[in-house]
Design an enzyme around this catalytic site. Structure first.
Site, PDB file in Angstrom:
ATOM      1  N   LYS B  75      45.170  48.178  46.751  1.00 11.90           N
ATOM      2  CA  LYS B  75      44.586  46.839  46.610  1.00 11.90           C
ATOM      3  C   LYS B  75      45.711  45.866  46.277  1.00 11.90           C
ATOM      4  CE  LYS B  75      40.763  44.560  44.075  1.00 11.90           C
ATOM      5  NZ  LYS B  75      39.739  44.750  43.022  1.00 11.90           N
ATOM      6  N   SER B 150      35.152  43.438  44.621  1.00 14.21           N
ATOM      7  CA  SER B 150      36.293  42.745  45.187  1.00 14.21           C
ATOM      8  C   SER B 150      37.278  43.648  45.928  1.00 14.21           C
ATOM      9  CB  SER B 150      37.060  42.023  44.075  1.00 14.21           C
ATOM     10  OG  SER B 150      37.595  42.975  43.164  1.00 14.21           O
ATOM     11  N   SER B 174      33.763  46.361  40.954  1.00 15.18           N
ATOM     12  CA  SER B 174      34.569  46.086  42.150  1.00 15.18           C
ATOM     13  C   SER B 174      35.085  47.311  42.894  1.00 15.18           C
ATOM     14  CB  SER B 174      35.759  45.189  41.789  1.00 15.18           C
ATOM     15  OG  SER B 174      35.323  43.864  41.635  1.00 15.18           O
TER      16      SER B 174
END
Ligand SMILES: [Mg+2]
Ligand SMILES: [Zn+2]
Lengths: 100, 473, 475
Positions: B75, B150, B174
């Site tokens: 990420k 996210s 997330s």
């Protein structure tokens, strides 16, 4: 009930947070933030007088490190990140007002 | 695509090489990245170097790490030295960190091959990966829908078979929510189990890094490799990484599992049905299912949307145009800070910064931030109370399957509600995971959530493995 | 300086002291003054995204040592974030202690017998440093600034006194006694000129027994002299303001050393909203009794005790001796004096040479052994070296160490022969007949005049006592 959010509150908060908002944005954010704060009002009716606030889920204490020097970063690498630098230092436009 | 477990076995035996596995991964990225917008940056060169060093070690007969040769996606809120790291924000565009996150160092030491950086909601604030300055990520299973967020880019990388593993971060759901929406295992480890050093902070007291994988064993392998004490993170738990893979087939016989009404109420009917079927599957393997209610969970969303923005408002103050990232010039430093932040942050980030600033400001602290800290205490007690009677909890991960792109962007509150079932765990600092179980409308995957007390990862993985087997995987 | 009428000033001081650790408060960068800009920086003290603070154990122990020396209660404490934007603060918040400081309460006894209460002494981190370019080089009128983060994250202890100080002299005495304690605990080098000790003063005025007046906070007091002058100026300003019908506004004021005046920096209305909240990246600090005990055991005696010990060795101490004792204790030089007394040196001489010559070379003290110091004094006492020569030898010792006798020889400090002294004295008597006449008439003061002349003539090589002997022989 907690007080409801006013347009000038949002303007004040934007200033504290160093953000500039247009009039339209001010209206929109006031409406959206009010919604979240209204939702948060379900907490305000609770009697939590004797509840201890939690900032850490686990009670770790006394986490310290030894006073031993570790290598610092290379200055060229540090200043390569800077939007502007001069004379080995980070350059910024003039500062208005002294530090609090 | 091969599982991580398979790749490690084959790389070690010489049946394949890390470089060949990397080629497959890069091909898969090339095939769909343009369509899905998964990777913001692909570090082909660095990945090749790492793969070659694994292959060279094997050629020399040296022992290699537990993730030898496994391609992995990171990420883009994890710092990797010299690799652009943006948090999907204009404000960090072009920034190359001069250091690596502890998890990145551990991955490299374990022989994993980081392929690149994946898209996210700007600064991890969102539940759909639509709040990215670099465009939304699409769900590989249905590109008209969101992958969740996210950590949507990391979820999509695994779901699209680009990499067998990915790392995300979970502040209010997330990892688990996108895992559910993309049909993956996603784990939110116990707070402090994985070092946050090098994870760009959203809400420091809630953030945890965790794995995405297609199967339970792969997720456990990845978590073992990155967990354990780190002296660079003061909130890191003192003990070494737990043993997870060894306990993966421990089963659930004799365990008491609480089916939490508050974690299914309000979910779509197909989601509710999946959770009930999961309860049956666990019971069939010897678990006792206890129905219970934890009404405090309903306060989670309110507390979270005060606490997380409050911490974020402070964590994101440093993006001021002085030291790194974007600078929009102006006459004096205050005007420069304002111009930079105004141009550099997207609307959702601005909303949360203002919300958090307000919640901490003079006159409002007690009503909002102070009260939310106390609700957090209530949440911890409520969980602790439940765990006096049961070993684990069961519920839905999300109220619905993946929703359509654009369907919630204009209504922040509706978007926030998609985290309603995942938030309580973050507030408590406990562990939870989402495991795919059944499908819903349009044949889209449904995730069920298993929750446990702090440091209960081994039990959670064992329970998730039971559900995986029940689904024939 | 007295205040007009029956006005009384009420002063509290906030003293920031940098701690003498090897590394910064939250990272392993060197805590080192004077390095090239931005060379002692890392992800943590630059506030880079993703970095996290880890507390330096030595900073904690030095803070505890300060607390012990100030009779504080060492308590469980936490860290907060103080949020405000400023370019020299890399995270745009300062990590500081807020409602739960490590040291609570306490007091400091001053040499005049007065006691000043301590409210708290807490840990916090320092900021970087900006230089202003263009215009006058000051912050106002500059067109840009350059920032160096070497100082960012250096550990500080902020010591807050109660509003117990009633004169600028007492404020000065408090600051110098506190500095002596900071040096004695090893917490700080107390160098105000390098900014390692910085003082803010809260000043208000009132009539006797009236409630406290509105206070102003004065910033930028970086010497004891500034501290004293600024407090006097500010108290008078407030009194004049009130007496001319005005009221004092609560505000932060800046002391300008060149102008000798304070001026408004920020009014109460412009004060920042710091939005303090618990630093989520740090955990609670709970010093156990055992840990506190270890710090306590490692502490030597504090200045008050050391002052008494030194004074007890003086038979009937003069004002001059007592002043020298203050300097010697404040700077931690008394071991030299004790060594010299043990070796048989004169107390006044030992105190004077320590308070003046050694005090001027603190950086170089490691070159001077106790024996070398004592021997130099004994050479001076026996007349082998004149006072001037003795000072020169001490200067040489500070510079490069060595043995005093050999230094004296290498400098050509041979004792003047009695013949050449006699002929010099004879010459000067001829040249100054009037003064000689008055000396012969019994005016002993004139001996000093002749000593001065002889010293001038011999460039300090003569011994004053020998000159007097010679003068008396000729009278
Ligand atoms: Mg302070
Ligand atoms: Zn540093």
């Amino acid at each position: 009930m907690s007080p409801s959010l006013r347009r000038e509150d949002v303007a004040h908060v934007a200033k504290l947070a160093r953000l500039t908002l247009s009039d339209d944005e001010l209206d929109q954010f006031t409406q959206q933030l009010s919604q979240v704060l209204e939702h948060a009002n379900d907490m305000s009716s609770l009697d939590l007088e004797n509840v201890v606030p939690t900032t850490h889920p686990f009670g770790l204490v006394n986490v310290v490190r030894d006073d031993v020097v570790r290598p610092s970063l290379d200055r060229d690498e540090v200043l390569a990140m800077a939007p502007d630098s001069e004379d080995g230092r980070f350059a910024v436009p003039r500062i208005i007002g002294e530090a609090p | 695509m091969k599982s991580a477990e398979q790749i490690v076995r084959d790389v070690r035996s010489g049946a394949t090489t890390a470089s060949a596995e990397l080629d497959d991964a890069l091909l898969a990225v090339k095939a769909r990245n343009e369509e899905l917008n998964v990777f913001l940056y692909v570090d082909e060169e660095g990945a090749r170097r790492q793969a070659e060093s694994v292959d060279a070690a094997i050629a020399r007969g040296e022992s290699v790490g537990p993730l030898a040769g496994v391609p992995i996606a990171l990420k883009d809120n994890l710092c990797q030295r010299g690799i652009p790291t943006t948090c999907s924000s204009r404000i960090l565009e072009g920034w190359r960190p001069p250091y690596s996150a502890t998890v990145v160092d551990r991955l490299l030491a374990a022989g994993a091959v980081p392929v690149g950086k994946t898209n996210l909601d700007e600064f991890a604030m969102g539940s759909s990966t639509e709040n990215s300055a670099f465009g939304p990520t699409r769900n590989p299973l249905d590109p008209t829908r969101v992958p969740g967020g996210s950590s949507g880019g990391s979820a999509a990388a695994v779901a699209a078979d680009m990499t067998p593993l990915a790392l995300g971060s979970d502040t209010g759901g997330s990892i688990r929510q996108p895992a559910a929406l993309c049909g993956l295992i996603g784990v939110k480890p116990t707070y402090g189990l994985v070092s946050r050093y090098g994870l760009i902070a959203f809400a420091s007291s809630l953030d945890q890094i965790g794995p995405f994988a297609k199967n339970v064993t792969d997720a456990a392998m990845l978590l073992e490799a990155i967990a354990g004490h780190d002296e660079m993170d003061s909130t890191s738990l003192p003990e070494p990484a737990p043993s997870l893979v060894a306990h993966i087939n421990d089963g659930v016989a004799g365990k008491r599992i609480g089916l939490v009404r508050d974690l299914v109420d309000g979910a779509d009917e197909d989601v509710v049905q999946s959770v009930l079927r999961a309860a049956e599957a666990l019971a069939a393997e010897g678990a006792t299912i206890v129905e219970l209610s934890i009404p405090e969970f309903r306060l989670g969303l309110s507390a979270y949307y005060i606490l997380a923005p409050a911490e974020a408002s402070s964590n994101l103050a440093r993006y001021d145009g002085v030291r790194y990232g974007l600078r929009v010039n102006a006459d004096d430093v205050t005007a420069m800070n304002e111009a930079t932040r105004t141009a550099g942050f997207g609307d959702e980030v601005k909303r949360r910064i203002m919300l958090g600033t307000y919640a901490l400001s003079a006159g409002y602290y007690d009503a909002y931030y102070g009260q939310a800290l106390k609700v957090r205490t209530m949440m911890i007690s409520a969980f602790a109370n439940a765990y006096r009677d049961v070993d684990l909890l069961l519920g839905a991960t999300t109220p619905s399957v993946a929703f359509e792109l654009g369907s919630k962007v204009s209504d922040p509150m509706a978007m926030y509600l998609s985290d309603i079932f995942t938030i309580p765990t973050n507030l408590a600092g406990d562990a939870a995971l989402s495991v795919p179980f059944g499908t819903g409308e349009h044949d889209l995957p449904i995730g069920v959530q298993l929750l446990g007390p702090g440091r209960s990862e081994a039990k959670l993985f064992a329970a998730a493995r039971v559900l995986e087997i029940a689904e024939g995987r | 300086m007295g205040l007009p009428g029956d006005w009384e000033m009420v002063v509290g001081l906030e003293v920031h002291t940098e701690l003498k650790t090897a590394t910064k408060m939250f990272c392993g960068c060197a805590n080192h003054f004077g390095a090239q800009p931005n060379t002692n920086v890392c992800p943590v003290c630059l506030g880079l995204p993703g970095s996290l603070p880890v507390l330096n154990v030595r900073a904690v122990e030095l803070a505890m040592a300060i607390g012990i020396a100030l009779h504080s209660t060492i308590a469980a404490s936490t860290f907060h974030r103080k949020n405000y934007f400023y370019p020299d603060m890399p995270k745009d918040f300062q990590i500081s202690q807020y409602d739960l400081p490590i040291n609570k309460g306490g007091y400091l006894d001053l040499p005049d017998g007065s006691r000043v209460s301590i409210e708290r002494a807490h840990l916090e981190e320092d900021t970087g440093k900006s230089t202003h370019l263009g215009g006058t080089g000051r912050i106002h009128g500059a067109d840009r600034s350059l920032v160096d983060y070497n100082r960012s994250g250096v550990p500080l202890v902020e010591i807050v006194s109660g509003p117990d100080i009633r004169s600028s002299a007492q404020a000065r005495s408090y600051a110098s006694s506190l500095r002596a304690i900071l040096i004695a605990t090893g917490a700080s080098d107390g160098r105000m000129e390098e900014g390692s000790m910085r003082i803010d003063a809260n000043v208000s005025v009132r009539k006797p027994n009236a409630p406290f007046g509105t206070r102003c906070e004065i910033k930028n007091l970086n010497s004891l002299r500034s501290l004293q002058r600024a407090i006097d100026f500010e108290a008078l300003r407030q009194i004049e303001l009130i007496e001319s019908g005005g009221t004092v506004r609560q505000e932060t004021r800046h002391w300008d050393e060149n102008v000798g005046a304070t001026s408004t920096m920020r009014t109460k209305e412009e004060a920042e909203d710091y939005r303090y909240f618990r630093e989520p990246d740090l955990v609670e600090l709970v010093p156990s009794d055992e840990w506190q005990g270890r710090v306590r055991d490692a502490l030597g005696p504090m200045p008050a005790e050391r002052r008494l010990l030194l004074i007890s060795r003086l038979s009937s101490p003069s004002e001059t001796q007592l002043d020298a004792v203050e300097v010697v204790i404040d700077l931690g030089l008394e071991d030299y004096v004790h060594a010299a007394l043990d070796a048989g040196a004169d107390a006044s001489l030992a105190l004077a040479r320590a308070a003046n010559e050694l005090a001027a070379g603190l950086d170089l003290l490691s070159n001077v052994t106790f024996t070398a110091f004592s021997s130099t004094l004994l050479l001076e006492q026996s007349g082998t070296l004149s006072a001037t020569q003795s000072k020169t030898v001490l200067g040489e010792l500070l510079k490069s160490g060595g043995d005093p006798a050999s230094i004296a020889t290498s400098l050509g400090f041979e004792q003047m022969s009695s013949e050449s002294l006699a002929s010099t004295v004879a010459l000067l008597i001829d040249e100054n007949p009037d003064e000689w006449e008055r000396f012969r008439d019994g005016d002993e003061k004139l001996a000093q005049f002749f000593i001065g002349q002889v010293m001038k003539q011999t460039k300090g090589q003569a011994n004053g006592k020998d000159v007097i002997k010679e003068l008396h022989a000729r009278r």
